[in-house]
Design an enzyme around this catalytic site. Structure first.
Site, mmCIF file in Angstrom:
data_model
loop_
_atom_site.group_PDB
_atom_site.id
_atom_site.type_symbol
_atom_site.label_atom_id
_atom_site.label_comp_id
_atom_site.label_asym_id
_atom_site.label_seq_id
_atom_site.Cartn_x
_atom_site.Cartn_y
_atom_site.Cartn_z
ATOM 1 C CG ASP A 1 -1.863 -1.198 1.224
ATOM 2 O OD1 ASP A 1 -2.188 -1.684 0.129
ATOM 3 O OD2 ASP A 1 -2.230 -1.644 2.317
ATOM 4 C CE LYS B 1 2.287 -2.370 -4.339
ATOM 5 N NZ LYS B 1 2.034 -2.009 -2.945
ATOM 6 N N GLY C 1 -4.609 -4.236 -3.808
ATOM 7 C CA GLY C 1 -5.603 -3.207 -4.093
ATOM 8 C C GLY C 1 -4.824 -1.964 -4.463
ATOM 9 C CG HIS C 2 -2.034 -1.983 -6.948
ATOM 10 N ND1 HIS C 2 -1.108 -2.527 -7.794
ATOM 11 C CD2 HIS C 2 -1.782 -2.528 -5.725
ATOM 12 C CE1 HIS C 2 -0.337 -3.367 -7.121
ATOM 13 N NE2 HIS C 2 -0.735 -3.395 -5.867
ATOM 14 C CD GLN D 1 0.697 -8.875 -2.635
ATOM 15 O OE1 GLN D 1 1.367 -9.499 -3.432
ATOM 16 N NE2 GLN D 1 -0.552 -8.554 -2.884
ATOM 17 N NE ARG E 1 -3.827 0.429 3.642
ATOM 18 C CZ ARG E 1 -4.029 1.254 2.616
ATOM 19 N NH1 ARG E 1 -3.713 2.525 2.697
ATOM 20 N NH2 ARG E 1 -4.543 0.802 1.497
HETATM 21 P P1 GDP Z 1 -0.863 0.383 -3.480
HETATM 22 O O1 GDP Z 1 -1.436 -0.911 -3.024
HETATM 23 O O2 GDP Z 1 0.615 0.456 -3.266
HETATM 24 O O3 GDP Z 1 -1.225 0.725 -4.900
HETATM 25 O O4 GDP Z 1 -1.496 1.498 -2.551
HETATM 26 P P2 GDP Z 1 -3.055 1.619 -2.130
HETATM 27 O O5 GDP Z 1 -3.818 2.113 -3.294
HETATM 28 O O6 GDP Z 1 -3.523 0.377 -1.477
HETATM 29 O O7 GDP Z 1 -2.957 2.676 -0.969
HETATM 30 C C1 GDP Z 1 -2.419 3.936 -1.169
HETATM 31 C C2 GDP Z 1 -3.487 4.985 -0.838
HETATM 32 O O8 GDP Z 1 -2.871 6.241 -0.726
HETATM 33 C C3 GDP Z 1 -4.536 5.120 -1.907
HETATM 34 O O9 GDP Z 1 -5.751 5.487 -1.306
HETATM 35 C C4 GDP Z 1 -4.008 6.268 -2.769
HETATM 36 O O10 GDP Z 1 -5.037 6.987 -3.440
HETATM 37 C C5 GDP Z 1 -3.366 7.123 -1.724
HETATM 38 N N1 GDP Z 1 -2.192 7.901 -2.148
HETATM 39 C C6 GDP Z 1 -1.222 7.575 -3.040
HETATM 40 N N2 GDP Z 1 -0.255 8.510 -3.052
HETATM 41 C C7 GDP Z 1 -0.621 9.460 -2.155
HETATM 42 C C8 GDP Z 1 -0.027 10.686 -1.693
HETATM 43 O O11 GDP Z 1 1.061 11.079 -2.098
HETATM 44 N N3 GDP Z 1 -0.712 11.364 -0.728
HETATM 45 C C9 GDP Z 1 -1.911 10.952 -0.231
HETATM 46 N N4 GDP Z 1 -2.499 11.687 0.703
HETATM 47 N N5 GDP Z 1 -2.499 9.815 -0.644
HETATM 48 C C10 GDP Z 1 -1.858 9.069 -1.580
HETATM 49 P P1 IMO Z 2 -0.925 -4.162 -2.255
HETATM 50 O O1 IMO Z 2 -0.467 -4.709 -3.584
HETATM 51 C C1 IMO Z 2 -0.968 -4.599 2.078
HETATM 52 C C2 IMO Z 2 -1.070 -8.678 3.668
HETATM 53 C C3 IMO Z 2 -2.330 -9.121 4.368
HETATM 54 C C4 IMO Z 2 -1.751 -10.129 5.350
HETATM 55 C C5 IMO Z 2 -0.646 -10.783 4.543
HETATM 56 C C6 IMO Z 2 -1.049 -12.079 3.871
HETATM 57 O O2 IMO Z 2 -2.224 -3.457 -2.316
HETATM 58 O O3 IMO Z 2 0.148 -3.363 -1.623
HETATM 59 P P2 IMO Z 2 -2.614 -12.749 1.830
HETATM 60 O O4 IMO Z 2 -3.983 -12.287 1.437
HETATM 61 O O5 IMO Z 2 -1.581 -12.484 0.818
HETATM 62 O O6 IMO Z 2 -2.616 -14.158 2.308
HETATM 63 O O7 IMO Z 2 -2.247 -11.868 3.139
HETATM 64 O O8 IMO Z 2 -0.272 -9.837 3.560
HETATM 65 N N1 IMO Z 2 -1.277 -8.162 2.291
HETATM 66 C C7 IMO Z 2 -1.206 -6.867 1.970
HETATM 67 N N2 IMO Z 2 -1.014 -5.780 2.735
HETATM 68 N N3 IMO Z 2 -1.069 -4.478 0.748
HETATM 69 C C8 IMO Z 2 -1.234 -5.560 -0.043
HETATM 70 O O9 IMO Z 2 -1.212 -5.490 -1.389
HETATM 71 C C9 IMO Z 2 -1.350 -6.829 0.564
HETATM 72 N N4 IMO Z 2 -1.538 -8.090 0.110
HETATM 73 C C10 IMO Z 2 -1.486 -8.890 1.175
HETATM 74 O O10 IMO Z 2 -2.955 -8.043 5.015
HETATM 75 O O11 IMO Z 2 -1.154 -9.452 6.430
HETATM 76 MG MG MG Z 3 -2.942 -1.625 -1.772
#
Ligand code: GDP
Ligand code: IMO
Ligand code: MG
Length: 418
Positions: A13, A16, A40-41, A220, A301
């Site tokens: 998270d 990416k 979840g991107h 991840q 988180r």
């Molecule tokens: P990912 O899994 O690495 O793609 O990240 P996620 O989408 O799960 O979580 C990142 C969250 O932070 C999302 O809600 C994005 O919209 C948000 N986000 C990304 N970059 C920034 C930033 O620079 N500032 C803020 N405030 N939010 C951000």
């Molecule tokens: P993105 O790509 C954050 C965590 C889960 C759990 C562990 C194992 O959005 O960054 P799993 O479902 O793989 O068996 O879970 O890994 N986890 C993540 N945490 N971002 C993710 O993906 C994750 N994918 C799995 O919360 O602790």
């Molecule tokens: Mg994510």
């Protein structure tokens, strides 16, 4: 040409999805190489917010090819749902989304096994996203799995055989379940049939020979890697750069830039050790301001300060060539910013990740002055407050890798290239 790889340096998270979306105009092809719908991107642009799980984050940019490569585990039901929500936005997916025949399929019973395994673990559960990731990769390495290419011959027979194995396994758990998603699963398999299904390793290597540029999107983060993460509280794939080689079928010598993404602080969702975690009001403030709730599960988180011991470990494992710092704006109102620079393990100072993070690990913090400035409208480094410049200089000196981008908000436009 080489494959550039973008990956998370923390516990996932890191942002990416947003950064892949920002970088996509420079590439011809975007690939996913590991993980599955546990990812979840999030992408935000033109006041639209979209969360992708199986599909690469290049999908919103026209004329880019997106490839789900062999290292991914694909859930047809979630895939179909994603396809339908993208089609509603007039995106022609059958043209610009290809799937590897070698990607493994997540069956409804894999999801049930995931839930049964977590329930059996009780207090020591992993905190899995319950998307069936672990059981699917277990079937892959156990040589029982079903792959996308299997849908083309005797699929029903192969499905029934694996399902029967799963039902036997489930008898060992004291776990009540309902297997009610099979119809949806088979309907979703029909949706997959509409897509180009190929041996993507050949296509990817051919594209490289033709001079096409490829960006590989990690899922991840490094600290969730099956080998090097905080085992057993990890996911079931290699999330590090090496995973891009096995997950796409490219040689190590074909890897070019390695973009490493980290938040200006740190988060983790699910169970497991987190040395710099804040269990106080500051942690809550980070969660509130950073809207730190899981993109896949909605779970809150856990939040803490940036951890350089962990970050240096991630840099070493991945060979990162450029750093990208996200969510910098979340620190806008902190008077003091802390960064963990070492651990005290049983009273001994170390800058290495201990084998077992469950022993008493106390982070040693360095304090820096906050910038107390709203960064969300900043678009050039000249506008950076002095304290932010100092924060970046400090990190570059410690990490010995340049920070090339700073993200200051969720929108595509909220990014500064340094
Ligand atoms: P990912 O899994 O690495 O793609 O990240 P996620 O989408 O799960 O979580 C990142 C969250 O932070 C999302 O809600 C994005 O919209 C948000 N986000 C990304 N970059 C920034 C930033 O620079 N500032 C803020 N405030 N939010 C951000
Ligand atoms: P993105 O790509 C954050 C965590 C889960 C759990 C562990 C194992 O959005 O960054 P799993 O479902 O793989 O068996 O879970 O890994 N986890 C993540 N945490 N971002 C993710 O993906 C994750 N994918 C799995 O919360 O602790
Ligand atoms: Mg994510």
């Amino acid at each position: 040409m080489k494959v550039d790889v973008l990956l998370g340096l923390q516990w996932g998270d890191e942002g990416k999805g947003k950064i892949v979306d920002v970088l996509t105009p420079r590439y011809d092809i975007i690939t996913r190489f590991q993980g599955g719908p546990n990812a979840g991107h999030t992408l935000e642009f033109n006041n639209i917010k979209h969360i992708l799980h199986n599909i690469p984050s290049g999908i919103f940019r026209e004329d880019k090819l997106n490839i789900v490569a062999n290292g991914v585990v694909l859930d047809p039901v979630i895939f179909r749902r994603e396809i339908e929500s993208l089609e509603a936005m007039d995106i022609d997916l059958t043209k610009n989304l290809w799937i590897s025949k070698k990607a493994h399929l997540i069956l409804p019973t894999h999801r049930i096994l995931d839930a049964a395994s977590e329930a059996a673990k009780g207090k020591s559960k992993i905190g899995s996203t319950l998307k069936g990731i672990g059981p699917t990769y277990m079937d892959k390495t156990g040589r029982n799995g079903l792959r996308v290419g299997d849908i083309d011959s005797n699929f029903k027979i192969k499905y029934e055989a694996l399902k029967a194995k799963h039902i036997k396994l489930l008898k060992q758990y004291d776990f009540e379940y309902k297997l009610d998603e099979e119809e949806k699963f088979f309907d979703a398999i029909e949706v997959i049939r509409k897509f180009t299904r190929v041996d993507t390793e050949y296509e990817i290597n051919r594209f490289l020979e033709q001079g096409k540029s490829i960006l590989a999107e990690g899922a991840q983060g490094t600290l969730l890697d099956i080998d090097f993460g905080s085992y057993p509280f990890v996911t079931s794939s290699n999330t590090i750069c090496a995973g891009a080689c096995t997950g796409m079928g490219v040689a190590p010598s074909a890897i070019g830039e390695v973009y490493g993404i980290f938040k200006a602080y740190c988060t983790r969702v699910g169970s497991g050790p987190f040395p710099s975690e804040l269990l106080d009001e500051e942690g809550e403030k980070l969660r509130d301001l950073g809207k730190e709730f899981g993109s896949t599960t909605g779970r809150p988180r856990r939040c803490g300060w940036l951890d350089l011991v962990a970050l240096k470990y991630s840099l070493m494992l991945n060979g990162v060539t450029q750093l990208i710092m996200t969510k910098t704006d979340v620190l806008d109102t902190f008077d003091v910013i802390r960064v963990a620079t070492a651990y005290s393990v049983d009273g001994e100072l170390t800058d290495q990740m201990p084998f077992d993070l469950d022993v008493e690990v106390k982070p040693v913090f360095t304090e820096m002055a906050g910038w107390n400035t709203d960064l969300t409208g900043v678009r050039s480094k000249e506008q950076f407050p002095k304290e932010l410049k100092e924060y970046i200089t400090f990190l570059e000196k410690e990490l010995k890798v340049p920070v090339k981008y700073v993200s200051v908000g969720p929108d595509r436009e909220q990014i500064i290239e340094l």
